[in-house]
Design a protein around this motif. Sequence first.
Motif, PDB file in Angstrom:
ATOM      1  N   GLN A  37       0.809  -1.225   0.000  1.00  0.00           N
ATOM      2  CA  GLN A  37       0.000   0.000   0.000  1.00  0.00           C
ATOM      3  C   GLN A  37       0.842   1.274   0.000  1.00  0.00           C
ATOM      4  N   SER A  39       2.131   2.610   2.550  1.00  0.00           N
ATOM      5  CA  SER A  39       1.505   3.349   3.632  1.00  0.00           C
ATOM      6  C   SER A  39       2.521   3.730   4.701  1.00  0.00           C
ATOM      7  N   THR A  75      -7.734  -4.747   1.531  1.00  0.00           N
ATOM      8  CA  THR A  75      -6.719  -5.509   0.800  1.00  0.00           C
ATOM      9  C   THR A  75      -6.767  -6.999   1.132  1.00  0.00           C
TER      10      THR A  75
END
Length: 189
Positions: A37, A39, A75
Amino acid sequence: MNLSHYLDIKLLPDPEFSAILLLEALYAKFHRALVTQHSDQIGVSFPQYRLKPRTLGNTVRLHGSEQDLLALDATNWLTGMRDHIHLSPISPVPESTKFQVFKRRQFKTNADRLRRRRMARKGETYEQAVSAIPSSVEREPDLPYLNLRSHSTGQRFCLFVELGNRTDRPTEGIFNCYGLSQNATVPWF
Protein backbone atom coordinates in the motif's frame (compact mmCIF):
# COMPACT_ATOMS: atom_id res chain seq x y z
CA MET A 1 -1.24 12.40 10.34
CA ASN A 2 -4.59 11.27 11.66
CA LEU A 3 -4.59 8.51 14.25
CA SER A 4 -8.21 9.01 15.27
CA HIS A 5 -9.15 5.32 15.06
CA TYR A 6 -7.77 1.92 15.99
CA LEU A 7 -8.48 -1.77 15.74
CA ASP A 8 -7.24 -4.63 17.89
CA ILE A 9 -6.12 -7.97 16.53
CA LYS A 10 -6.02 -10.56 19.30
CA LEU A 11 -4.42 -13.94 18.75
CA LEU A 12 -6.57 -16.88 19.74
CA PRO A 13 -5.02 -19.89 21.51
CA ASP A 14 -4.14 -22.63 19.05
CA PRO A 15 -3.08 -26.19 19.94
CA GLU A 16 -0.97 -26.50 16.78
CA PHE A 17 0.87 -23.16 16.71
CA SER A 18 2.61 -21.20 19.44
CA ALA A 19 1.48 -17.64 20.11
CA ILE A 20 4.83 -16.21 18.98
CA LEU A 21 4.68 -18.12 15.69
CA LEU A 22 1.18 -16.76 15.05
CA LEU A 23 2.28 -13.25 16.01
CA GLU A 24 5.23 -13.44 13.60
CA ALA A 25 2.98 -14.68 10.78
CA LEU A 26 0.45 -11.92 11.48
CA TYR A 27 3.15 -9.26 11.58
CA ALA A 28 4.73 -10.51 8.35
CA LYS A 29 1.35 -10.13 6.64
CA PHE A 30 0.96 -6.64 8.14
CA HIS A 31 4.43 -5.66 6.87
CA ARG A 32 3.65 -6.92 3.34
CA ALA A 33 0.35 -5.01 3.33
CA LEU A 34 2.06 -1.75 4.34
CA VAL A 35 4.74 -2.25 1.66
CA THR A 36 2.12 -3.01 -1.00
CA GLN A 37 0.00 0.00 0.00
CA HIS A 38 3.05 2.29 0.34
CA SER A 39 1.51 3.35 3.63
CA ASP A 40 3.32 5.46 6.21
CA GLN A 41 0.16 6.56 8.02
CA ILE A 42 -0.61 3.42 10.05
CA GLY A 43 1.11 2.93 13.37
CA VAL A 44 1.19 -0.07 15.65
CA SER A 45 1.24 -0.64 19.38
CA PHE A 46 1.31 -3.67 21.63
CA PRO A 47 -1.04 -3.17 24.61
CA GLN A 48 0.56 -6.08 26.53
CA TYR A 49 4.18 -5.02 25.90
CA ARG A 50 6.41 -6.04 28.83
CA LEU A 51 10.14 -6.22 29.51
CA LYS A 52 9.79 -8.77 32.31
CA PRO A 53 8.92 -11.27 31.11
CA ARG A 54 10.01 -10.03 27.69
CA THR A 55 6.90 -10.11 25.48
CA LEU A 56 4.92 -8.16 22.92
CA GLY A 57 1.79 -9.95 24.14
CA ASN A 58 -0.98 -11.47 22.06
CA THR A 59 -2.67 -8.29 20.84
CA VAL A 60 -1.59 -5.99 18.02
CA ARG A 61 -3.31 -2.60 17.91
CA LEU A 62 -3.31 -0.72 14.59
CA HIS A 63 -3.72 3.07 14.64
CA GLY A 64 -4.74 5.33 11.77
CA SER A 65 -7.56 7.28 10.27
CA GLU A 66 -10.79 5.39 9.74
CA GLN A 67 -10.20 5.62 5.98
CA ASP A 68 -6.63 4.25 6.21
CA LEU A 69 -7.74 1.31 8.38
CA LEU A 70 -10.68 0.55 6.05
CA ALA A 71 -8.34 0.71 3.04
CA LEU A 72 -5.95 -1.72 4.74
CA ASP A 73 -8.82 -4.08 5.55
CA ALA A 74 -10.01 -3.93 1.93
CA THR A 75 -6.72 -5.51 0.80
CA ASN A 76 -7.68 -8.78 2.55
CA TRP A 77 -4.24 -8.86 4.13
CA LEU A 78 -5.54 -11.14 6.90
CA THR A 79 -6.25 -14.02 4.49
CA GLY A 80 -5.15 -17.24 6.16
CA MET A 81 -5.14 -15.69 9.64
CA ARG A 82 -8.86 -15.24 10.31
CA ASP A 83 -9.17 -18.62 12.10
CA HIS A 84 -6.37 -17.60 14.46
CA ILE A 85 -7.47 -14.10 15.46
CA HIS A 86 -10.28 -12.03 16.89
CA LEU A 87 -10.58 -8.73 15.01
CA SER A 88 -12.26 -5.84 16.79
CA PRO A 89 -14.30 -3.31 14.88
CA ILE A 90 -12.58 -0.09 13.83
CA SER A 91 -13.30 2.31 16.71
CA PRO A 92 -12.53 5.90 17.66
CA VAL A 93 -9.62 6.40 20.05
CA PRO A 94 -10.82 7.20 23.61
CA GLU A 95 -10.95 10.92 24.43
CA SER A 96 -8.43 11.06 27.27
CA THR A 97 -5.38 9.08 26.34
CA LYS A 98 -1.61 9.28 26.62
CA PHE A 99 0.68 8.89 23.61
CA GLN A 100 3.58 6.50 23.20
CA VAL A 101 6.40 5.94 20.72
CA PHE A 102 6.94 2.34 19.53
CA LYS A 103 10.20 2.18 17.64
CA ARG A 104 12.54 -0.28 16.03
CA ARG A 105 15.87 -0.79 17.75
CA GLN A 106 18.80 -2.37 15.94
CA PHE A 107 21.73 -3.99 17.72
CA LYS A 108 25.18 -5.10 16.73
CA THR A 109 24.67 -8.67 17.90
CA ASN A 110 27.24 -10.66 15.95
CA ALA A 111 30.87 -9.51 15.81
CA ASP A 112 31.84 -12.17 13.22
CA ARG A 113 29.11 -11.01 10.83
CA LEU A 114 30.22 -7.41 11.27
CA ARG A 115 33.84 -8.42 10.60
CA ARG A 116 32.93 -10.35 7.43
CA ARG A 117 30.95 -7.37 6.22
CA ARG A 118 33.87 -5.02 6.93
CA MET A 119 36.30 -7.36 5.15
CA ALA A 120 34.09 -7.38 2.05
CA ARG A 121 33.54 -3.61 2.11
CA LYS A 122 37.10 -2.53 2.88
CA GLY A 123 39.14 -5.43 1.52
CA GLU A 124 40.70 -6.04 4.94
CA THR A 125 42.15 -9.26 6.30
CA TYR A 126 40.41 -11.08 9.13
CA GLU A 127 43.05 -9.85 11.59
CA GLN A 128 42.48 -6.22 10.55
CA ALA A 129 38.72 -6.66 10.92
CA VAL A 130 39.17 -8.24 14.40
CA SER A 131 41.34 -5.29 15.39
CA ALA A 132 38.69 -2.83 14.20
CA ILE A 133 35.70 -4.75 15.58
CA PRO A 134 36.40 -6.38 18.96
CA SER A 135 34.05 -8.95 20.44
CA SER A 136 32.99 -6.36 23.00
CA VAL A 137 30.75 -4.66 20.40
CA GLU A 138 28.27 -7.52 20.75
CA ARG A 139 25.26 -6.71 22.87
CA GLU A 140 22.67 -9.06 24.24
CA PRO A 141 19.37 -7.30 23.54
CA ASP A 142 16.78 -7.37 26.30
CA LEU A 143 13.82 -6.09 24.28
CA PRO A 144 10.82 -8.01 22.95
CA TYR A 145 11.23 -8.95 19.30
CA LEU A 146 9.77 -10.72 16.31
CA ASN A 147 11.73 -12.98 13.98
CA LEU A 148 10.78 -11.77 10.48
CA ARG A 149 11.83 -11.87 6.86
CA SER A 150 12.35 -8.57 5.07
CA HIS A 151 9.96 -8.06 2.14
CA SER A 152 12.60 -6.11 0.20
CA THR A 153 15.74 -8.21 0.82
CA GLY A 154 14.36 -11.62 1.81
CA GLN A 155 16.78 -11.68 4.78
CA ARG A 156 15.67 -13.00 8.18
CA PHE A 157 16.19 -10.65 11.09
CA CYS A 158 15.01 -9.85 14.59
CA LEU A 159 12.74 -6.82 14.78
CA PHE A 160 13.38 -5.47 18.29
CA VAL A 161 10.63 -3.17 19.57
CA GLU A 162 11.45 -0.48 22.10
CA LEU A 163 9.17 1.95 23.91
CA GLY A 164 10.11 5.56 23.43
CA ASN A 165 8.81 8.54 25.35
CA ARG A 166 5.26 8.65 26.68
CA THR A 167 3.62 12.06 26.46
CA ASP A 168 0.33 13.81 27.04
CA ARG A 169 0.36 15.23 23.50
CA PRO A 170 0.71 13.45 20.16
CA THR A 171 3.89 13.89 18.13
CA GLU A 172 3.44 14.00 14.35
CA GLY A 173 5.57 11.88 12.04
CA ILE A 174 5.50 8.96 9.66
CA PHE A 175 5.66 5.24 10.30
CA ASN A 176 7.95 2.74 8.61
CA CYS A 177 6.77 -0.37 6.79
CA TYR A 178 6.51 -2.13 10.16
CA GLY A 179 4.17 0.50 11.63
CA LEU A 180 6.94 1.80 13.92
CA SER A 181 8.48 5.26 14.18
CA GLN A 182 11.48 6.87 15.84
CA ASN A 183 9.44 9.89 16.90
CA ALA A 184 5.74 9.67 15.93
CA THR A 185 3.46 8.67 18.79
CA VAL A 186 0.42 6.42 18.81
CA PRO A 187 -2.45 6.61 21.31
CA TRP A 188 -1.64 4.52 24.38
CA PHE A 189 -4.57 3.17 26.35
